[in-house]
Design an enzyme around this catalytic site. Structure first.
Site, PDB file in Angstrom:
ATOM      1  N   HIS A 190       3.837   3.347   2.050  1.00  0.00           N
ATOM      2  CA  HIS A 190       2.605   2.687   1.629  1.00  0.00           C
ATOM      3  C   HIS A 190       2.552   1.292   2.259  1.00  0.00           C
ATOM      4  CE1 HIS A 190      -0.057   0.468  -1.147  1.00  0.00           C
ATOM      5  NE2 HIS A 190      -0.640   1.630  -1.370  1.00  0.00           N
ATOM      6  N   VAL A 192       2.323  -1.753   1.330  1.00  0.00           N
ATOM      7  CA  VAL A 192       3.097  -2.877   0.798  1.00  0.00           C
ATOM      8  C   VAL A 192       4.605  -2.662   0.918  1.00  0.00           C
ATOM      9  CG1 VAL A 192       1.304  -3.611  -0.805  1.00  0.00           C
ATOM     10  CG2 VAL A 192       3.059  -1.995  -1.574  1.00  0.00           C
ATOM     11  N   LYS A 193       5.032  -1.494   1.391  1.00  0.00           N
ATOM     12  CA  LYS A 193       6.462  -1.220   1.526  1.00  0.00           C
ATOM     13  C   LYS A 193       7.015  -1.805   2.828  1.00  0.00           C
ATOM     14  CE  LYS A 193       6.857   1.342  -2.256  1.00  0.00           C
ATOM     15  NZ  LYS A 193       5.497   1.721  -2.634  1.00  0.00           N
ATOM     16  N   HIS A 194       8.319  -1.674   3.020  1.00  0.00           N
ATOM     17  CA  HIS A 194       8.986  -2.263   4.182  1.00  0.00           C
ATOM     18  C   HIS A 194       8.462  -1.698   5.500  1.00  0.00           C
ATOM     19  CE1 HIS A 194      11.657  -3.130   0.875  1.00  0.00           C
ATOM     20  NE2 HIS A 194      12.456  -3.853   1.628  1.00  0.00           N
TER      21      HIS A 194
END
Length: 394
Positions: A190, A192-194
């Site tokens: 997603h 907002v993930k790394h």
């Protein structure tokens, strides 16, 4: 100053060109970029096999199916997580059994899990879904020992922790999702993930049998592998051997993932630098608690925390939340305890069941944490929080 979110993707010119090249190729989906992404991600994590899927929830769903979750299954997980960590068990027809968190870490409390296991006859529970919450790795070595004692499988929800690790009893680093202790692990891509692919997920494992099941389930339960089919049926022949799903991820997104993976370590280092600056700013604040401070060791050994989130706790969380939004700092709350959701309350859970989780929720706030957060922006966040704390004290 521009609005400051709690999380944000970084898309570079290299990312854009990687996607354009795939758009100009012969494959937009079911092409070579998927296997390339899987191979490179498995190498990054340190596992044998990786299966790319449509999103993290799809990864959870396929994982529980591969592990055999059904109507007789009773699976333990944490109430402090995104709802998908629990919902996947319900997708398979199983029963979700929550255990409380360790208030010092926010992670599933292994002693509470043991108490729950010992409250029922052996064989009642079938598995555990521990979550690397906020990016802090679960001690999967300890959970593996507990799981073996009660004959349980382990599904690690590592969505917050690619690149994170814990140190085992013999001093070796164990990467989140490396398959050493958990039967399966899952990740999310997603924004907002790394690693961001827009939507996307990955399942990792060292178990070839589970890997083969996942490959089959990912694409309608259909196979065209000659070794799994009757001979001399023709090149067009295929079989649906299981009730599977269309949980494929397209080449366009995996091309973006491959490009993002190249700078995953740099992004992780930047997250840790941001965490250290927050720690230095807040560690002496009497009315603020840091959840899992970076806490570098005396020899400067690097923490294994992956810092998807940087979480603080304050008495008047709503007051701070509203104050920061007035200054265009969009901090967020992670998470509303899953057992208090109306759906799970209809299944018999209720507020008051897990005091540590509920107390954590009443006070937690996730601050901006992403690699492109500038020092100026972080200082602005710190200044506003300190100003609010001073006003509260007076």
């Amino acid at each position: 100053m521009q609005p400051i979110p709690y999380g944000k993707q970084q898309i570079t010119e290299e990312d854009i060109q990687a996607v354009i090249q795939t758009l100009q190729s012969d494959f937009l989906t079911q092409g070579p970029k998927i296997e390339e992404f899987e191979t490179k991600f498995a190498h990054y994590i340190g596992c044998e096999y990786a299966v790319a899927v449509a999103n993290g929830t799809a990864a959870l769903h396929l994982s529980v199916l591969a592990l055999g979750v059904n109507e007789q299954s009773n699976v333990i997980t944490t109430p402090i997580t995104f709802v998908a960590s629990a919902n996947c068990v319900r997708y398979g027809g199983g029963n979700v059994c929550f255990a409380d968190i360790d208030p010092a870490t926010g992670l599933l409390d292994i002693e509470k899990v043991r108490e729950l296991l010992e409250s029922k006859p052996k064989g009642f529970f079938t598995g555990i879904v521990p979550v690397d919450f906020a990016g802090l790795p679960v001690d999967l070595e300890a959970f593996r020992q507990l799981a073996d004692e009660f004959n349980l499988w382990l599904l690690e929800d590592a969505c917050h922790a690619p690149g994170g690790y814990f140190v085992d009893k013999i001093g070796q680093k164990q990467n989140c999702g490396n398959g050493k202790f958990a039967d399966l692990a899952i990740f999310s891509f997603h924004p907002v993930k790394h690693i961001a692919t827009g939507e996307g997920g990955m399942i990792t494992t060292n178990n070839r049998e589970l890997y083969d099941k996942l490959i089959l389930l990912r694409t309608h339960g259909i196979t065209k592998k000659p070794e799994l089919l009757p001979p001399d049926k023709g090149g067009w022949y295929y079989e649906m051997q299981e009730l599977g799903y269309n949980y494929r991820i397209p080449d366009i997104l995996t091309a973006l993932g491959i490009s993002q993976l190249q700078r995953a370590d740099a992004g992780l280092q930047r997250r840790r630098q941001i965490a250290i600056r927050y720690d230095a700013a807040f560690r002496k604040e009497a009315n603020l608690t840091i959840l899992n401070p970076a806490a570098y060791l005396a020899d400067k050994t690097e923490t294994g925390h992956a810092y998807h989130l940087y979480v603080i706790q304050v008495k008047n969380r709503r007051g701070l939340y509203d104050y920061l939004r007035q200054h265009q700092i969009y901090a967020q709350v992670h998470y509303i305890p899953v057992h208090t959701m109306p759906y799970y309350q209809r299944l018999g859970w209720k507020p008051g069941d897990f005091p540590a989780a509920e107390n954590y929720y009443e006070h937690c706030l996730s601050l901006p944490m992403y690699p492109t957060l500038t020092e100026q922006e972080q200082e602005f966040v710190i200044h506003q929080i300190k100003t609010w704390l001073t006003n509260e004290a007076n």
